[in-house]
Design an enzyme around this catalytic site. Structure first.
Site, PDB file in Angstrom:
ATOM      1  N   TYR A  53       0.824  -1.214   0.000  1.00  0.00           N
ATOM      2  CA  TYR A  53       0.000   0.000   0.000  1.00  0.00           C
ATOM      3  C   TYR A  53       0.863   1.271   0.000  1.00  0.00           C
ATOM      4  CZ  TYR A  53      -3.860  -3.097   0.087  1.00  0.00           C
ATOM      5  OH  TYR A  53      -4.743  -4.089  -0.299  1.00  0.00           O
ATOM      6  N   ARG A  56       1.490   1.718  -3.630  1.00  0.00           N
ATOM      7  CA  ARG A  56       0.284   2.212  -4.339  1.00  0.00           C
ATOM      8  C   ARG A  56       0.097   3.706  -4.085  1.00  0.00           C
ATOM      9  NH1 ARG A  56       1.109  -1.990  -5.544  1.00  0.00           N
ATOM     10  NH2 ARG A  56       1.805  -0.770  -7.309  1.00  0.00           N
ATOM     11  N   HIS A 106     -14.436   1.000  -0.976  1.00  0.00           N
ATOM     12  CA  HIS A 106     -13.370   0.089  -0.528  1.00  0.00           C
ATOM     13  C   HIS A 106     -12.233   0.819   0.177  1.00  0.00           C
ATOM     14  CE1 HIS A 106     -14.854  -2.947  -3.776  1.00  0.00           C
ATOM     15  NE2 HIS A 106     -15.550  -3.007  -2.668  1.00  0.00           N
ATOM     16  N   THR A 174     -15.661  -1.417 -14.379  1.00  0.00           N
ATOM     17  CA  THR A 174     -15.547  -2.467 -13.347  1.00  0.00           C
ATOM     18  C   THR A 174     -15.828  -3.828 -13.966  1.00  0.00           C
ATOM     19  OG1 THR A 174     -16.383  -3.331 -11.248  1.00  0.00           O
ATOM     20  CG2 THR A 174     -17.958  -2.100 -12.581  1.00  0.00           C
TER      21      THR A 174
END
Ligand code: OAD
Length: 231
Positions: A53, A56, A106, A174
């Site tokens: 992360y 990211r 999310h 998506t």
């Protein structure tokens, strides 16, 4: 209640240079979900999970919103009471485009959260450890504010509330592997889908308009459709 819901996934940010998850070359080809995005990973594999992360976050620092983000921002501004933007994306391209009122289902990459007391901090694009590893309020270990597979997704109930008043549902970028598109479509009278290509997880036969092209191309037609619908 918004009559129009715009529901986006990773594909809307693909043209900003941010990897999707399941396309060829996507993040889940390079990393195993069970190593860095499953409930429990922070206990069994904290270092690698945090590192993923951190990367990211660093990756999106210089990325810019594309035409699709900007057009969505413009149409949301024009009809603030009639359109609700909901995204599965954890990047900040909509925020960089100027959107303020969107639902991140999310989580949000720039944030870390304390799992114990709920403290949240926006740490920008830095590594979690460069901010601080422990909660300033209760000293529990902080974590990325991202929903992992197998964890509760508290914003899903807000999503269902928004969908209850939905007349036109616009789905962009998506694969439908995480959120069931058929279930979403059941809420709406009219539906539009834009993806680069068909997905095995989406039955598009009951969708009113299907655009298999780049979001940056499809968005102008989609915006026109929204305008026509609302006028
Ligand atoms: P996926 O990577 O599963 O799907 C991306 C979709 O975007 C595909 O259907 C592509 O056809 C489409 N696409 C790619 N480039 C596009 C473009 N330029 N224009 C339009 N469409 C394009 O991403 P999501 O469905 O968003 O969760 O993934 C759902 C969730 O799975 C994510 O929120 C993430 C992931 O695990 C978490 O991080 C918790």
């Amino acid at each position: 209640m918004a009559k129009v819901i715009i529901f986006t996934g990773a594909g809307v940010s693909a043209e900003s240079g941010i990897s999707t998850f399941r396309d060829s070359g996507g993040l889940w080809e390079k990393y195993r979900i069970e190593d860095i995005c499953m409930a429990g990973c922070l206990q069994t594999n904290r270092e690698k999970t945090i590192e993923f992360y951190d990367k990211r976050r660093a990756d999106i620092e210089h990325k810019k919103p594309n035409h699709a983000h900007r057009q969505i921002k413009a149409i949301c501004d024009k009809y603030p009471n009639d359109i609700k933007l909901i995204t599965q994306n954890v990047d900040d391209m909509f925020e960089k485009a100027g959107c303020v009122d969107l639902l991140h289902l999310h989580g949000f990459l720039r944030e870390v959260v304390c799992p114990s007391c709920g403290f949240i901090a926006d740490i920008g694009y830095t590594k979690l450890a460069s901010y601080q590893e422990h909660c300033p309020k209760c000293h529990e270990l902080l974590r990325p504010n991202i929903v992992f597979f197998g964890e509760p997704a508290p914003k899903y109930s807000d999503m269902h509330d928004f969908l209850t008043g939905c007349e036109l549902l616009v789905i962009i970028g998506t694969s439908g592997n995480v959120i069931d598109i058929r279930m979403l479509c059941e809420y709406a009278d009219r539906t539009i889908l834009n993806n680069l290509e068909p997905s095995d997880a989406i039955d598009d036969t009951n969708i009113d308009k299907v655009l298999y092209q780049k979001a940056s191309v499809a968005i102008d037609e989609i915006v026109q459709d929204i305008e026509l619908f609302l006028n």
